[in-house]
Design a protein around this motif. Structure first.
Motif, PDB file in Angstrom:
ATOM      1  N   SER A 172      24.326  19.140  -7.696  1.00 11.81           N
ATOM      2  CA  SER A 172      24.162  20.322  -8.549  1.00 11.81           C
ATOM      3  C   SER A 172      24.933  20.134  -9.850  1.00 11.81           C
ATOM      4  N   SER A 173      24.723  21.024 -10.793  1.00 10.25           N
ATOM      5  CA  SER A 173      25.410  20.920 -12.088  1.00 10.25           C
ATOM      6  C   SER A 173      26.927  21.061 -11.942  1.00 10.25           C
ATOM      7  N   SER A 174      27.379  21.682 -10.845  1.00 14.46           N
ATOM      8  CA  SER A 174      28.820  21.814 -10.611  1.00 14.46           C
ATOM      9  C   SER A 174      29.420  20.570  -9.954  1.00 14.46           C
ATOM     10  N   GLY A 175      28.560  19.606  -9.584  1.00 13.82           N
ATOM     11  CA  GLY A 175      29.045  18.375  -8.965  1.00 13.82           C
ATOM     12  C   GLY A 175      28.933  18.360  -7.453  1.00 13.82           C
ATOM     13  N   ARG A 176      28.564  19.476  -6.850  1.00 11.35           N
ATOM     14  CA  ARG A 176      28.430  19.562  -5.390  1.00 11.35           C
ATOM     15  C   ARG A 176      27.223  18.739  -4.938  1.00 11.35           C
ATOM     16  N   VAL A 177      27.409  17.912  -3.911  1.00  8.27           N
ATOM     17  CA  VAL A 177      26.317  17.117  -3.361  1.00  8.27           C
ATOM     18  C   VAL A 177      25.790  17.832  -2.125  1.00  8.27           C
ATOM     19  N   TYR A 178      24.476  17.967  -2.041  1.00  2.25           N
ATOM     20  CA  TYR A 178      23.874  18.619  -0.886  1.00  2.25           C
ATOM     21  C   TYR A 178      22.618  17.867  -0.470  1.00  2.25           C
ATOM     22  N   THR A 179      22.160  18.122   0.738  1.00  2.00           N
ATOM     23  CA  THR A 179      20.969  17.488   1.288  1.00  2.00           C
ATOM     24  C   THR A 179      19.895  18.549   1.460  1.00  2.00           C
ATOM     25  N   ALA A 180      18.683  18.205   1.034  1.00  2.00           N
ATOM     26  CA  ALA A 180      17.552  19.120   1.139  1.00  2.00           C
ATOM     27  C   ALA A 180      16.275  18.291   1.264  1.00  2.00           C
ATOM     28  N   PRO A 181      15.183  18.925   1.700  1.00  2.00           N
ATOM     29  CA  PRO A 181      13.924  18.178   1.759  1.00  2.00           C
ATOM     30  C   PRO A 181      13.567  17.623   0.384  1.00  2.00           C
ATOM     31  N   CYS A 182      13.007  16.412   0.369  1.00  2.00           N
ATOM     32  CA  CYS A 182      12.629  15.776  -0.886  1.00  2.00           C
ATOM     33  C   CYS A 182      11.490  16.547  -1.540  1.00  2.00           C
ATOM     34  N   ASP A 183      11.541  16.643  -2.866  1.00  2.00           N
ATOM     35  CA  ASP A 183      10.446  17.300  -3.560  1.00  2.00           C
ATOM     36  C   ASP A 183       9.355  16.270  -3.886  1.00  2.00           C
TER      37      ASP A 183
END
Length: 102
Positions: free
Chosen positions: A82-93
């Motif tokens: 994210s723009s704040s630097g947080r890394v997250y996992t989500a389904p690929c677009d």
């Protein structure tokens, strides 16, 4: 010898429980079951410690491969930042599937 085999199987079981995806769990379970079956077969065929260990190693390798290959393939997951630097996992677009359209 029996204590060593029992300890190895318990350690494998504990590590299989740490798997986070269904494929990792299936691979760990396959390796554990394969090692047990291979150890029993090695002991029955060779009747000595060397045969038991070779059987356990071979069974673990084959069981892990079969477990991984037969695991259901779920939805592909991607890592995003994210723009704040947080890394997250989500389904690929959809861009993921367009030959590297990122």
């Amino acid at each position: 010898m029996k204590t060593t085999i029992a300890a190895a199987m318990l350690l494998s079981l504990a590590l299989a429980g740490c798997a986070s995806t269904p494929q990792q769990q299936r691979t760990g379970t396959g390796a554990l079951l394969g090692a047990g079956a291979g150890a029993l077969a090695g002991q029955a065929i060779g009747g000595d410690t060397k045969s038991t260990l070779i059987g356990a190693a071979s069974g673990a390798a084959i069981g892990g491969i079969v477990g991984s290959a037969t695991a259901p393939r779920g939805e592909e997951m991607c890592r995003y930042r994210s723009s704040s630097g947080r890394v997250y996992t989500a389904p690929c677009d959809d861009r993921y599937y367009d030959n590297g359209g990122y």
